[in-house]
Motif scaffolding. Structure first.
Motif, PDB file in Angstrom:
ATOM      1  N   CYS A  22       0.871  -1.174   0.000  1.00 49.92           N
ATOM      2  CA  CYS A  22       0.000   0.000   0.000  1.00 49.92           C
ATOM      3  C   CYS A  22       0.905   1.220   0.000  1.00 49.92           C
ATOM      4  O   CYS A  22       1.644   1.441   0.967  1.00 49.92           O
ATOM      5  CB  CYS A  22      -0.912  -0.009   1.208  1.00 49.92           C
ATOM      6  N   VAL A  23       0.818   1.992  -1.064  1.00 51.98           N
ATOM      7  CA  VAL A  23       1.620   3.200  -1.178  1.00 51.98           C
ATOM      8  C   VAL A  23       0.757   4.407  -0.843  1.00 51.98           C
ATOM      9  O   VAL A  23      -0.349   4.555  -1.379  1.00 51.98           O
ATOM     10  CB  VAL A  23       2.200   3.352  -2.596  1.00 51.98           C
ATOM     11  N   ALA A  24       1.257   5.246   0.035  1.00 54.23           N
ATOM     12  CA  ALA A  24       0.531   6.428   0.471  1.00 54.23           C
ATOM     13  C   ALA A  24       1.145   7.684  -0.134  1.00 54.23           C
ATOM     14  O   ALA A  24       2.356   7.774  -0.338  1.00 54.23           O
ATOM     15  CB  ALA A  24       0.560   6.532   1.994  1.00 54.23           C
ATOM     16  N   SER A  25       0.300   8.650  -0.393  1.00 55.10           N
ATOM     17  CA  SER A  25       0.762   9.948  -0.866  1.00 55.10           C
ATOM     18  C   SER A  25      -0.117  11.033  -0.283  1.00 55.10           C
ATOM     19  O   SER A  25      -1.267  10.779   0.099  1.00 55.10           O
ATOM     20  CB  SER A  25       0.731  10.012  -2.403  1.00 55.10           C
ATOM     21  N   GLY A  26       0.438  12.233  -0.202  1.00 52.84           N
ATOM     22  CA  GLY A  26      -0.348  13.382   0.214  1.00 52.84           C
ATOM     23  C   GLY A  26      -0.380  13.666   1.700  1.00 52.84           C
ATOM     24  O   GLY A  26      -1.188  14.474   2.146  1.00 52.84           O
ATOM     25  N   GLY A  27       0.447  13.010   2.466  1.00 51.44           N
ATOM     26  CA  GLY A  27       0.446  13.264   3.900  1.00 51.44           C
ATOM     27  C   GLY A  27       1.757  12.872   4.531  1.00 51.44           C
ATOM     28  O   GLY A  27       2.705  12.487   3.843  1.00 51.44           O
ATOM     29  N   THR A  28       1.817  12.979   5.849  1.00 52.23           N
ATOM     30  CA  THR A  28       3.041  12.617   6.573  1.00 52.23           C
ATOM     31  C   THR A  28       2.963  11.161   7.002  1.00 52.23           C
ATOM     32  O   THR A  28       2.622  10.833   8.144  1.00 52.23           O
ATOM     33  CB  THR A  28       3.221  13.529   7.784  1.00 52.23           C
ATOM     34  N   PHE A  29       3.293  10.300   6.076  1.00 52.68           N
ATOM     35  CA  PHE A  29       3.100   8.859   6.237  1.00 52.68           C
ATOM     36  C   PHE A  29       3.751   8.333   7.508  1.00 52.68           C
ATOM     37  O   PHE A  29       3.167   7.509   8.218  1.00 52.68           O
ATOM     38  CB  PHE A  29       3.652   8.154   5.007  1.00 52.68           C
ATOM     39  N   SER A  30       4.951   8.790   7.798  1.00 55.23           N
ATOM     40  CA  SER A  30       5.698   8.207   8.908  1.00 55.23           C
ATOM     41  C   SER A  30       5.058   8.473  10.265  1.00 55.23           C
ATOM     42  O   SER A  30       5.429   7.852  11.261  1.00 55.23           O
ATOM     43  CB  SER A  30       7.133   8.733   8.910  1.00 55.23           C
ATOM     44  N   THR A  31       4.100   9.381  10.327  1.00 57.18           N
ATOM     45  CA  THR A  31       3.421   9.673  11.589  1.00 57.18           C
ATOM     46  C   THR A  31       2.142   8.862  11.761  1.00 57.18           C
ATOM     47  O   THR A  31       1.542   8.864  12.833  1.00 57.18           O
ATOM     48  CB  THR A  31       3.062  11.158  11.710  1.00 57.18           C
ATOM     49  N   TRP A  32       1.718   8.196  10.729  1.00 53.37           N
ATOM     50  CA  TRP A  32       0.436   7.496  10.775  1.00 53.37           C
ATOM     51  C   TRP A  32       0.558   6.056  11.242  1.00 53.37           C
ATOM     52  O   TRP A  32       1.396   5.308  10.735  1.00 53.37           O
ATOM     53  CB  TRP A  32      -0.217   7.442   9.394  1.00 53.37           C
ATOM     54  N   THR A  33      -0.326   5.678  12.134  1.00 56.44           N
ATOM     55  CA  THR A  33      -0.574   4.257  12.295  1.00 56.44           C
ATOM     56  C   THR A  33      -1.315   3.787  11.039  1.00 56.44           C
ATOM     57  O   THR A  33      -2.221   4.466  10.555  1.00 56.44           O
ATOM     58  CB  THR A  33      -1.432   3.977  13.534  1.00 56.44           C
ATOM     59  N   MET A  34      -0.894   2.667  10.499  1.00 59.17           N
ATOM     60  CA  MET A  34      -1.529   2.110   9.299  1.00 59.17           C
ATOM     61  C   MET A  34      -2.174   0.764   9.636  1.00 59.17           C
ATOM     62  O   MET A  34      -1.704   0.035  10.515  1.00 59.17           O
ATOM     63  CB  MET A  34      -0.503   1.920   8.192  1.00 59.17           C
ATOM     64  N   GLY A  35      -3.225   0.472   8.917  1.00 59.96           N
ATOM     65  CA  GLY A  35      -3.920  -0.781   9.170  1.00 59.96           C
ATOM     66  C   GLY A  35      -4.299  -1.492   7.890  1.00 59.96           C
ATOM     67  O   GLY A  35      -4.286  -0.912   6.801  1.00 59.96           O
ATOM     68  N   TRP A  36      -4.600  -2.770   8.059  1.00 60.86           N
ATOM     69  CA  TRP A  36      -5.151  -3.582   6.974  1.00 60.86           C
ATOM     70  C   TRP A  36      -6.485  -4.167   7.447  1.00 60.86           C
ATOM     71  O   TRP A  36      -6.609  -4.613   8.598  1.00 60.86           O
ATOM     72  CB  TRP A  36      -4.206  -4.718   6.603  1.00 60.86           C
ATOM     73  N   PHE A  37      -7.428  -4.166   6.538  1.00 61.24           N
ATOM     74  CA  PHE A  37      -8.735  -4.771   6.754  1.00 61.24           C
ATOM     75  C   PHE A  37      -9.058  -5.639   5.544  1.00 61.24           C
ATOM     76  O   PHE A  37      -8.419  -5.516   4.500  1.00 61.24           O
ATOM     77  CB  PHE A  37      -9.816  -3.686   6.906  1.00 61.24           C
ATOM     78  N   ARG A  38     -10.057  -6.481   5.681  1.00 59.12           N
ATOM     79  CA  ARG A  38     -10.477  -7.275   4.538  1.00 59.12           C
ATOM     80  C   ARG A  38     -11.983  -7.459   4.573  1.00 59.12           C
ATOM     81  O   ARG A  38     -12.606  -7.376   5.634  1.00 59.12           O
ATOM     82  CB  ARG A  38      -9.776  -8.637   4.520  1.00 59.12           C
ATOM     83  N   GLN A  39     -12.541  -7.708   3.409  1.00 59.47           N
ATOM     84  CA  GLN A  39     -13.982  -7.929   3.316  1.00 59.47           C
ATOM     85  C   GLN A  39     -14.246  -9.047   2.323  1.00 59.47           C
ATOM     86  O   GLN A  39     -13.923  -8.921   1.132  1.00 59.47           O
ATOM     87  CB  GLN A  39     -14.721  -6.659   2.898  1.00 59.47           C
TER      88      GLN A  39
END
Length: 121
Positions: A22-39
């Motif tokens: 998952c590639v992120a853009s537009g923010g301060t990625f290193s400050t974010w907790t990131m998660g994975w979900f599934r459906q």
């Protein structure tokens, strides 16, 4: 504008492995907790796991613990989900999420569009 783009899904045989990105853009990625979900089809979205901004702490749901691992590379603004020993019941659309928080239900600042994982022989 924050964007999350998942990749790496596909068709895999039972017992196989996949690594989602998952590639992120537009923010301060290193400050974010990131998660994975599934459906899965016909089911509610399910929590998979999280990783802190620094990457020093991860949490994986009990049903996936030992098979799934979350990691990140802040230099690449990317979070990964390594999935091993895949089972047919792991078939789902997998979503990346930024800053997931649980307050009797999951609240997420940003979602990716998802990537399909199909486990079948």
């Amino acid at each position: 504008q924050v964007q999350l783009v998942e990749s790496g899904g596909g068709l895999v045989q039972p017992g196989g492995s996949l690594r989602l990105s998952c590639v992120a853009s537009g923010g301060t990625f290193s400050t974010w907790t990131m998660g994975w979900f599934r459906q899965a089809p016909g089911k509610e979205r399910e929590f998979v796991g999280t990783i802190t901004g620094s990457g020093d702490s991860t949490y994986v749901a009990d049903s996936m613990l030992g098979r799934f691992t979350i990691s990140r590379d802040n230099a690449k603004n990317t979070v990964y989900l390594q999935m091993n020993s895949l089972k047919p019941e792991d078939t789902a659309v997998y979503y990346c999420a930024a800053e997931p928080k649980y307050y009797s239900q999951w609240l997420v600042d940003y979602w990716g569009r998802g990537t399909q994982v199909t486990v079948s022989s």
